[in-house]
Design a protein around this motif. Sequence first.
Motif, mmCIF file in Angstrom:
data_model
loop_
_atom_site.group_PDB
_atom_site.id
_atom_site.type_symbol
_atom_site.label_atom_id
_atom_site.label_comp_id
_atom_site.label_asym_id
_atom_site.label_seq_id
_atom_site.Cartn_x
_atom_site.Cartn_y
_atom_site.Cartn_z
ATOM 1 N N PRO A 162 -3.804 -13.497 7.776
ATOM 2 C CA PRO A 162 -2.629 -12.771 8.305
ATOM 3 C C PRO A 162 -1.556 -13.656 8.919
ATOM 4 O O PRO A 162 -0.363 -13.348 8.837
ATOM 5 C CB PRO A 162 -3.254 -11.838 9.344
ATOM 6 C CG PRO A 162 -4.649 -11.610 8.858
ATOM 7 C CD PRO A 162 -5.072 -12.894 8.221
ATOM 8 N N LYS A 163 -1.941 -14.755 9.561
ATOM 9 C CA LYS A 163 -0.957 -15.605 10.234
ATOM 10 C C LYS A 163 -0.536 -16.814 9.405
ATOM 11 O O LYS A 163 0.279 -17.620 9.852
ATOM 12 C CB LYS A 163 -1.514 -16.075 11.581
ATOM 13 C CG LYS A 163 -1.734 -14.938 12.583
ATOM 14 C CD LYS A 163 -2.198 -15.488 13.922
ATOM 15 C CE LYS A 163 -2.398 -14.357 14.927
ATOM 16 N NZ LYS A 163 -2.849 -14.856 16.252
ATOM 17 N N ASP A 164 -1.086 -16.936 8.197
ATOM 18 C CA ASP A 164 -0.732 -18.069 7.340
ATOM 19 C C ASP A 164 0.619 -17.842 6.670
ATOM 20 O O ASP A 164 0.939 -16.721 6.258
ATOM 21 C CB ASP A 164 -1.795 -18.294 6.265
ATOM 22 C CG ASP A 164 -3.088 -18.826 6.838
ATOM 23 O OD1 ASP A 164 -3.075 -19.259 8.012
ATOM 24 O OD2 ASP A 164 -4.111 -18.802 6.133
ATOM 25 N N VAL A 165 1.401 -18.892 6.551
ATOM 26 C CA VAL A 165 2.662 -18.852 5.813
ATOM 27 C C VAL A 165 2.749 -20.102 4.957
ATOM 28 O O VAL A 165 2.265 -21.170 5.341
ATOM 29 C CB VAL A 165 3.893 -18.756 6.745
ATOM 30 C CG1 VAL A 165 3.903 -17.436 7.494
ATOM 31 C CG2 VAL A 165 3.932 -19.933 7.704
ATOM 32 N N VAL A 241 3.105 -9.941 -3.577
ATOM 33 C CA VAL A 241 3.531 -11.176 -2.914
ATOM 34 C C VAL A 241 4.603 -10.790 -1.899
ATOM 35 O O VAL A 241 5.661 -10.289 -2.281
ATOM 36 C CB VAL A 241 4.086 -12.199 -3.924
ATOM 37 C CG1 VAL A 241 4.551 -13.460 -3.205
ATOM 38 C CG2 VAL A 241 3.040 -12.539 -4.974
ATOM 39 N N THR A 242 4.303 -10.994 -0.623
ATOM 40 C CA THR A 242 5.245 -10.671 0.440
ATOM 41 C C THR A 242 5.891 -11.953 0.947
ATOM 42 O O THR A 242 5.192 -12.903 1.316
ATOM 43 C CB THR A 242 4.552 -9.945 1.599
ATOM 44 O OG1 THR A 242 3.942 -8.745 1.107
ATOM 45 C CG2 THR A 242 5.554 -9.565 2.682
ATOM 46 N N CYS A 243 7.213 -11.964 0.965
ATOM 47 C CA CYS A 243 7.965 -13.151 1.370
ATOM 48 C C CYS A 243 8.880 -12.800 2.542
ATOM 49 O O CYS A 243 9.556 -11.770 2.524
ATOM 50 C CB CYS A 243 8.805 -13.695 0.223
ATOM 51 S SG CYS A 243 7.846 -14.111 -1.257
ATOM 52 N N GLY A 244 8.878 -13.655 3.543
ATOM 53 C CA GLY A 244 9.766 -13.502 4.683
ATOM 54 C C GLY A 244 10.667 -14.703 4.817
ATOM 55 O O GLY A 244 10.524 -15.698 4.093
ATOM 56 N N GLY A 245 11.593 -14.628 5.756
ATOM 57 C CA GLY A 245 12.531 -15.716 5.962
ATOM 58 C C GLY A 245 12.196 -16.517 7.202
ATOM 59 O O GLY A 245 11.736 -15.970 8.211
ATOM 60 N N MET A 251 12.712 -19.159 2.301
ATOM 61 C CA MET A 251 11.703 -18.148 2.035
ATOM 62 C C MET A 251 10.308 -18.685 2.354
ATOM 63 O O MET A 251 9.998 -19.843 2.058
ATOM 64 C CB MET A 251 11.774 -17.705 0.572
ATOM 65 C CG MET A 251 10.746 -16.645 0.185
ATOM 66 S SD MET A 251 10.780 -16.279 -1.596
ATOM 67 C CE MET A 251 12.394 -15.514 -1.743
ATOM 68 N N GLN A 252 9.471 -17.843 2.949
ATOM 69 C CA GLN A 252 8.082 -18.172 3.237
ATOM 70 C C GLN A 252 7.177 -17.147 2.560
ATOM 71 O O GLN A 252 7.423 -15.941 2.639
ATOM 72 C CB GLN A 252 7.807 -18.157 4.742
ATOM 73 C CG GLN A 252 8.577 -19.190 5.544
ATOM 74 C CD GLN A 252 8.331 -19.036 7.032
ATOM 75 O OE1 GLN A 252 8.026 -17.948 7.524
ATOM 76 N NE2 GLN A 252 8.473 -20.134 7.762
ATOM 77 N N VAL A 253 6.140 -17.615 1.879
ATOM 78 C CA VAL A 253 5.153 -16.722 1.291
ATOM 79 C C VAL A 253 4.150 -16.353 2.374
ATOM 80 O O VAL A 253 3.485 -17.225 2.942
ATOM 81 C CB VAL A 253 4.433 -17.397 0.102
ATOM 82 C CG1 VAL A 253 3.392 -16.448 -0.492
ATOM 83 C CG2 VAL A 253 5.442 -17.810 -0.960
ATOM 84 N N ARG A 254 4.033 -15.055 2.666
ATOM 85 C CA ARG A 254 3.189 -14.596 3.769
ATOM 86 C C ARG A 254 1.986 -13.772 3.313
ATOM 87 O O ARG A 254 1.053 -13.562 4.080
ATOM 88 C CB ARG A 254 4.019 -13.765 4.754
ATOM 89 C CG ARG A 254 5.163 -14.554 5.389
ATOM 90 C CD ARG A 254 5.986 -13.704 6.329
ATOM 91 N NE ARG A 254 7.055 -14.490 6.939
ATOM 92 C CZ ARG A 254 7.973 -13.979 7.759
ATOM 93 N NH1 ARG A 254 7.964 -12.671 8.047
ATOM 94 N NH2 ARG A 254 8.909 -14.766 8.284
ATOM 95 N N GLU A 255 2.016 -13.298 2.092
ATOM 96 C CA GLU A 255 0.895 -12.500 1.585
ATOM 97 C C GLU A 255 0.818 -12.627 0.071
ATOM 98 O O GLU A 255 1.829 -12.543 -0.623
ATOM 99 C CB GLU A 255 1.049 -11.023 1.961
ATOM 100 C CG GLU A 255 -0.030 -10.128 1.371
ATOM 101 C CD GLU A 255 0.299 -8.648 1.498
ATOM 102 O OE1 GLU A 255 -0.470 -7.833 0.958
ATOM 103 O OE2 GLU A 255 1.328 -8.314 2.108
ATOM 104 N N VAL A 256 -0.392 -12.845 -0.422
ATOM 105 C CA VAL A 256 -0.672 -12.802 -1.861
ATOM 106 C C VAL A 256 -1.998 -12.073 -2.006
ATOM 107 O O VAL A 256 -3.042 -12.593 -1.610
ATOM 108 C CB VAL A 256 -0.765 -14.209 -2.489
ATOM 109 C CG1 VAL A 256 -0.980 -14.094 -3.997
ATOM 110 C CG2 VAL A 256 0.483 -15.035 -2.191
#
Length: 342
Positions: A162-165, A241-245, A251-256
Amino acid sequence: MLPPKVYSSPPPIAADASVEQVGATEFSTLHQDIIESHVLTRLDGPSLASAASCSTTLRHLSSPENLWSDICHYTWPSTVSSSVSHVISKFPNGGPRAFFSHAFPLLSSSNLNRSSSSQPSELISSVDIHYKDNLIFSKVQETETSTEWFRCSPFRIDLLEPKDVVPTPIKHPDRDENCNQIITDMRLSWILIDPIGLRAVNLSSQKPVTVQRHWLTGEVQVRFASILAVDRGHVQCGIVVTCGGSESGEMQVREVSLEMEDMDGMHLNGKDSLVILHGALEGRKGSGRNRVQEAQRRYKEYVEMKRERKERKLKREGVLDMLCVAFGVSIFLGFCCFLFCR
């Protein structure tokens, strides 16, 4: 196509050479070492497979395992991992070449096989995400499937905590219209491997089927999907694939993650999902051509089937509600008549 390599230039053809003379000095007269080292190494997997079907000589020259191993590593960088490459080398009928024939094509749209053979006790996920031909995420993860917890819980494979980016050099889209660029530039491969049965299947649509931006957080949810036909209808194998800023705008990949859901939108548990995935691993593979268009077409058809199914369900529920109301009113009127007639 694989990136070109630098070789010494071939002898020039004379300006006054006839067409017949040029043809005679072309491919058929090249030395086998030149074909193997200077030509075949430049081809991608589908092109090499097509070349192998042209002649007995090309089939022989296109069969070395190291040639197909390089293609697998180039196409899917996660296969370089020792845990995956070791399994690939064991695939029957060609090792890496057989693995490519399993993992490259889109899964057939026909009903999945219901094999009586034992289901895999372990699955390996080999996942790669590219953006504009740049690798931004690559991971291999093993999943135990024999535990009661896996079989009874909703099926889900998460590649990030959950906290990995995962940071990327890509600018995060700040507007909804910029999200459409992700559909064009991002591609994902999720190869599921059975290390015991030596089978593999690619569960991704390669290109996104939908891209949505959360209005509050600004996170972009990119969905890839494969629609699998089963006896009771269709199920969606969805990859999100959830990406945040970041603060600097990248862009940061936060969920796969990988999940399975039925036509009613209900998530399948591990036991039911394993039966379907086992059928996908053993099922017939489709054509490697037009994979993206075919996957997107199946997804659109699936969404339309879900919409029609929901409308039919609402209509049935509406009819039942009316019958219940009518039955209740008739009971009430009958009771009132009984009281007045006493």
